[in-house]
Design a protein around this motif. Sequence first.
Motif, mmCIF file in Angstrom:
data_model
loop_
_atom_site.group_PDB
_atom_site.id
_atom_site.type_symbol
_atom_site.label_atom_id
_atom_site.label_comp_id
_atom_site.label_asym_id
_atom_site.label_seq_id
_atom_site.Cartn_x
_atom_site.Cartn_y
_atom_site.Cartn_z
ATOM 1 N N GLY A 139 -1.540 3.613 8.330
ATOM 2 C CA GLY A 139 -2.675 3.498 9.229
ATOM 3 C C GLY A 139 -3.957 3.816 8.479
ATOM 4 N N GLY A 140 -5.006 3.039 8.745
ATOM 5 C CA GLY A 140 -6.278 3.320 8.077
ATOM 6 C C GLY A 140 -7.105 2.079 7.847
ATOM 7 N N ASP A 141 -8.184 2.250 7.119
ATOM 8 C CA ASP A 141 -9.108 1.163 6.816
ATOM 9 C C ASP A 141 -8.472 0.187 5.824
ATOM 10 O OD1 ASP A 141 -11.324 -0.148 5.157
ATOM 11 O OD2 ASP A 141 -12.470 0.787 6.773
ATOM 12 N N PRO A 142 -8.562 -1.128 6.073
ATOM 13 C CA PRO A 142 -7.957 -2.099 5.146
ATOM 14 C C PRO A 142 -8.459 -1.974 3.714
ATOM 15 C CG PRO A 142 -8.548 -3.180 7.211
ATOM 16 C CD PRO A 142 -9.108 -1.792 7.281
ATOM 17 N N ALA A 143 -9.717 -1.595 3.520
ATOM 18 C CA ALA A 143 -10.251 -1.473 2.160
ATOM 19 C C ALA A 143 -9.551 -0.350 1.395
ATOM 20 C CB ALA A 143 -11.754 -1.227 2.203
ATOM 21 N N PHE A 144 -9.286 0.771 2.081
ATOM 22 C CA PHE A 144 -8.564 1.870 1.435
ATOM 23 C C PHE A 144 -7.116 1.466 1.156
ATOM 24 C CE2 PHE A 144 -11.604 4.682 4.038
ATOM 25 C CZ PHE A 144 -12.565 4.656 3.033
ATOM 26 N N ARG A 147 -6.707 -0.708 -1.900
ATOM 27 C CA ARG A 147 -6.803 0.044 -3.155
ATOM 28 C C ARG A 147 -5.529 0.843 -3.440
ATOM 29 N NH1 ARG A 147 -11.876 3.731 -2.815
ATOM 30 N NH2 ARG A 147 -10.923 4.496 -4.762
ATOM 31 N N ALA A 148 -4.953 1.426 -2.388
ATOM 32 C CA ALA A 148 -3.816 2.333 -2.588
ATOM 33 C C ALA A 148 -2.472 1.617 -2.691
ATOM 34 C CB ALA A 148 -3.764 3.344 -1.442
ATOM 35 N N ALA A 149 -2.347 0.441 -2.079
ATOM 36 C CA ALA A 149 -1.052 -0.240 -2.022
ATOM 37 C C ALA A 149 -0.433 -0.474 -3.402
ATOM 38 C CB ALA A 149 -1.178 -1.552 -1.247
ATOM 39 N N THR A 159 5.247 -1.981 1.729
ATOM 40 C CA THR A 159 4.152 -1.259 2.370
ATOM 41 C C THR A 159 3.495 -2.215 3.350
ATOM 42 O OG1 THR A 159 2.430 -1.890 0.764
ATOM 43 C CG2 THR A 159 3.745 0.065 0.248
ATOM 44 N N ARG A 160 3.072 -1.684 4.491
ATOM 45 C CA ARG A 160 2.411 -2.549 5.473
ATOM 46 C C ARG A 160 1.366 -1.747 6.239
ATOM 47 N NH1 ARG A 160 5.657 -6.781 9.030
ATOM 48 N NH2 ARG A 160 5.736 -7.627 6.912
ATOM 49 N N LEU A 161 0.181 -2.332 6.366
ATOM 50 C CA LEU A 161 -0.884 -1.736 7.167
ATOM 51 C C LEU A 161 -0.623 -2.072 8.633
ATOM 52 C CD1 LEU A 161 -3.596 -0.207 7.171
ATOM 53 C CD2 LEU A 161 -4.730 -2.432 7.025
ATOM 54 N N MET A 162 -0.465 -1.033 9.460
ATOM 55 C CA MET A 162 -0.078 -1.220 10.858
ATOM 56 C C MET A 162 -1.257 -1.179 11.821
ATOM 57 S SD MET A 162 3.100 -1.696 10.428
ATOM 58 C CE MET A 162 3.454 -1.873 12.171
ATOM 59 N N GLY A 163 -2.426 -0.728 11.344
ATOM 60 C CA GLY A 163 -3.576 -0.620 12.221
ATOM 61 C C GLY A 163 -4.452 0.531 11.793
#
Length: 290
Positions: A139-144, A147-149, A159-163
């Motif tokens: 969870g978090g900002d797509p820009a962060f 960078r971290a992925a 890894t997946r951004l969930m929101g």
Amino acid sequence: MAEVAFLGLGVMGFNMAGHLACEGHSVRVYNRSKGRLKLWCDEFAGEACDTPREAAAGAEFVMVCVVDDDDLRAVLLGEDGALAGMAPGSVLVDHTTASADAARELAALAAEREVGFLDAPVSGGQAGAEAGMLSVMVGGDPAFYDRAAPVMEAYAKLTRLMGPVGSGQLTKMVNQICVGGLLQGLAEALHFAQCAGLDAKAAMEVISKGAAQSWQLEHRHQTMLEGAFNFGFAVDWMRKDLGIVLEEAQRNGAQLPVTALVDQFYAEVQAMGGGRWDTSSLIARLKKPA
């Protein structure tokens, strides 16, 4: 390659930090237990630090993997906490299974210091951490996240951004609901097979090729039949996680009758002295396997 700090060298963090070092990242580590810290430095290339702040100073990414909300605040906040040492523009990645409220609280505090924040609990257990094959829900900002992925790929198969912030923790709650229900179902199925006079192992091998197939069935039925629980994800930790789930459900109105029941069953396992047993020990409260 990145400058990385890793805080927390428990069952999961020890191997996650190790994969970062093996991938060539520059890693500084902190752990409350100095013996564990020395053990990690004896095995991997990295620098041991006396405080979270020292480990975080100059790091582009700070990864944290501790037990709960209180431990998380202890390593991040205060004069010696990691946030005090992090530079503006760096990113804090929290792999702790914690509450969504804690994630939002810490994200706000990080933002005050111009530090990015991702809540990124993991699934895959000790075996996944050792193999570098964890699933990371973020969870978090797509820009962060972008960078971290690439750094998290050192220990992740997915890894997946969930929101937004908190979404990673909410997704981990979904995971724990599923795991608890699956293990209770598997425990009852094995118990039923034994009571019915079946070869329970053979029954599992047959149904594992059909609709009942699951990771838990494939990897846990044999040890459950043997009564072997001295490994894996501890009952005490699962109860902590299910407590977070049930508290969140009260907040959002979700009805979780099976999850609440499984949590009670895990309390019975704890009363049997099984707090540090693997979560598959649910079968122990039905009948001790021969």
